[in-house]
Design a protein around this motif. Structure first.
Motif, PDB file in Angstrom:
ATOM      1  N   LEU A  25      -5.326 -10.154   1.646  1.00  0.00           N
ATOM      2  CA  LEU A  25      -4.572  -8.973   1.236  1.00  0.00           C
ATOM      3  C   LEU A  25      -5.081  -7.701   1.904  1.00  0.00           C
ATOM      4  O   LEU A  25      -4.366  -6.716   2.006  1.00  0.00           O
ATOM      5  CB  LEU A  25      -4.588  -8.826  -0.283  1.00  0.00           C
ATOM      6  N   PHE A  26      -6.311  -7.710   2.391  1.00  0.00           N
ATOM      7  CA  PHE A  26      -6.884  -6.560   3.087  1.00  0.00           C
ATOM      8  C   PHE A  26      -6.794  -6.691   4.606  1.00  0.00           C
ATOM      9  O   PHE A  26      -7.100  -5.760   5.327  1.00  0.00           O
ATOM     10  CB  PHE A  26      -8.347  -6.365   2.682  1.00  0.00           C
ATOM     11  N   ALA A  30      -0.652  -9.352   5.327  1.00  0.00           N
ATOM     12  CA  ALA A  30       0.097  -9.595   4.094  1.00  0.00           C
ATOM     13  C   ALA A  30       1.384  -8.777   4.037  1.00  0.00           C
ATOM     14  O   ALA A  30       1.883  -8.478   2.967  1.00  0.00           O
ATOM     15  CB  ALA A  30      -0.780  -9.295   2.882  1.00  0.00           C
ATOM     16  N   ILE A  31       1.946  -8.429   5.180  1.00  0.00           N
ATOM     17  CA  ILE A  31       3.193  -7.665   5.230  1.00  0.00           C
ATOM     18  C   ILE A  31       4.322  -8.504   4.627  1.00  0.00           C
ATOM     19  O   ILE A  31       4.469  -9.684   4.941  1.00  0.00           O
ATOM     20  CB  ILE A  31       3.523  -7.247   6.668  1.00  0.00           C
ATOM     21  N   ASP A  32       5.086  -7.885   3.725  1.00  0.00           N
ATOM     22  CA  ASP A  32       6.224  -8.524   3.056  1.00  0.00           C
ATOM     23  C   ASP A  32       5.820  -9.716   2.188  1.00  0.00           C
ATOM     24  O   ASP A  32       6.614 -10.613   1.944  1.00  0.00           O
ATOM     25  CB  ASP A  32       7.306  -8.966   4.053  1.00  0.00           C
ATOM     26  N   LEU A  50      -0.568  -3.736   1.699  1.00  0.00           N
ATOM     27  CA  LEU A  50       0.518  -4.461   1.043  1.00  0.00           C
ATOM     28  C   LEU A  50       1.878  -3.908   1.429  1.00  0.00           C
ATOM     29  O   LEU A  50       2.806  -3.875   0.635  1.00  0.00           O
ATOM     30  CB  LEU A  50       0.324  -4.399  -0.481  1.00  0.00           C
ATOM     31  N   LYS A  51       2.006  -3.490   2.674  1.00  0.00           N
ATOM     32  CA  LYS A  51       3.258  -2.919   3.169  1.00  0.00           C
ATOM     33  C   LYS A  51       4.413  -3.897   2.955  1.00  0.00           C
ATOM     34  O   LYS A  51       4.361  -5.041   3.382  1.00  0.00           O
ATOM     35  CB  LYS A  51       3.115  -2.589   4.649  1.00  0.00           C
ATOM     36  N   GLY A  67      -5.554   4.360  -2.098  1.00  0.00           N
ATOM     37  CA  GLY A  67      -5.592   4.138  -0.656  1.00  0.00           C
ATOM     38  C   GLY A  67      -4.876   2.884  -0.190  1.00  0.00           C
ATOM     39  O   GLY A  67      -4.895   2.566   0.996  1.00  0.00           O
ATOM     40  N   ALA A  68      -4.238   2.163  -1.085  1.00  0.00           N
ATOM     41  CA  ALA A  68      -3.513   0.945  -0.694  1.00  0.00           C
ATOM     42  C   ALA A  68      -2.243   1.326   0.065  1.00  0.00           C
ATOM     43  O   ALA A  68      -1.611   2.329  -0.237  1.00  0.00           O
ATOM     44  CB  ALA A  68      -3.158   0.113  -1.924  1.00  0.00           C
ATOM     45  N   ASP A  69      -1.890   0.543   1.076  1.00  0.00           N
ATOM     46  CA  ASP A  69      -0.651   0.747   1.833  1.00  0.00           C
ATOM     47  C   ASP A  69       0.465   0.030   1.098  1.00  0.00           C
ATOM     48  O   ASP A  69       0.575  -1.190   1.151  1.00  0.00           O
ATOM     49  CB  ASP A  69      -0.798   0.202   3.248  1.00  0.00           C
ATOM     50  N   LEU A  70       1.277   0.790   0.371  1.00  0.00           N
ATOM     51  CA  LEU A  70       2.376   0.234  -0.410  1.00  0.00           C
ATOM     52  C   LEU A  70       3.733   0.697   0.112  1.00  0.00           C
ATOM     53  O   LEU A  70       4.730   0.636  -0.604  1.00  0.00           O
ATOM     54  CB  LEU A  70       2.213   0.634  -1.879  1.00  0.00           C
ATOM     55  N   ILE A  71       3.789   1.127   1.377  1.00  0.00           N
ATOM     56  CA  ILE A  71       5.054   1.585   1.958  1.00  0.00           C
ATOM     57  C   ILE A  71       6.063   0.451   1.909  1.00  0.00           C
ATOM     58  O   ILE A  71       5.822  -0.664   2.340  1.00  0.00           O
ATOM     59  CB  ILE A  71       4.848   2.051   3.420  1.00  0.00           C
TER      60      ILE A  71
END
Length: 78
Positions: A25-26, A30-32, A50-51, A67-71
């Motif tokens: 996950l880091f 883990a895109i999509d 986690l884009k 700081g998680a990438d949730l875009i």
């Protein structure tokens, strides 16, 4: 545990080891990822990539997502 692509439902990662799943996950791979209804309350996901993840209905109580990438992530009912 298998992690699936949220659109194609193909397995993109498989493990029974929680630390290996966290590393994935880091990793930026883990895109999509489909985490629909996942119980993630034991994970510290600060800085996770986690884009585009589907977190619909996931149990996130008490976890750190700073700081998680949730875009583009689906957080409905999480």
């Amino acid at each position: 545990m298998n992690l699936l692509n949220r659109y194609t439902k193909q397995v993109i990662f498989s493990t029974d080891d929680a630390s290996e799943m966290r590393d994935f996950l880091f990793s930026g791979k883990a895109i999509d990822v489909d985490l629909h209804n996942a119980d993630l309350h034991l994970f510290d996901l600060a800085g996770a990539k986690l884009k585009g993840a589907d977190l619909y209905g996931a149990y996130l109580r008490g976890i750190n997502l700073s700081g998680a990438d949730l875009i583009g992530a689906n957080l409905r009912d999480a």
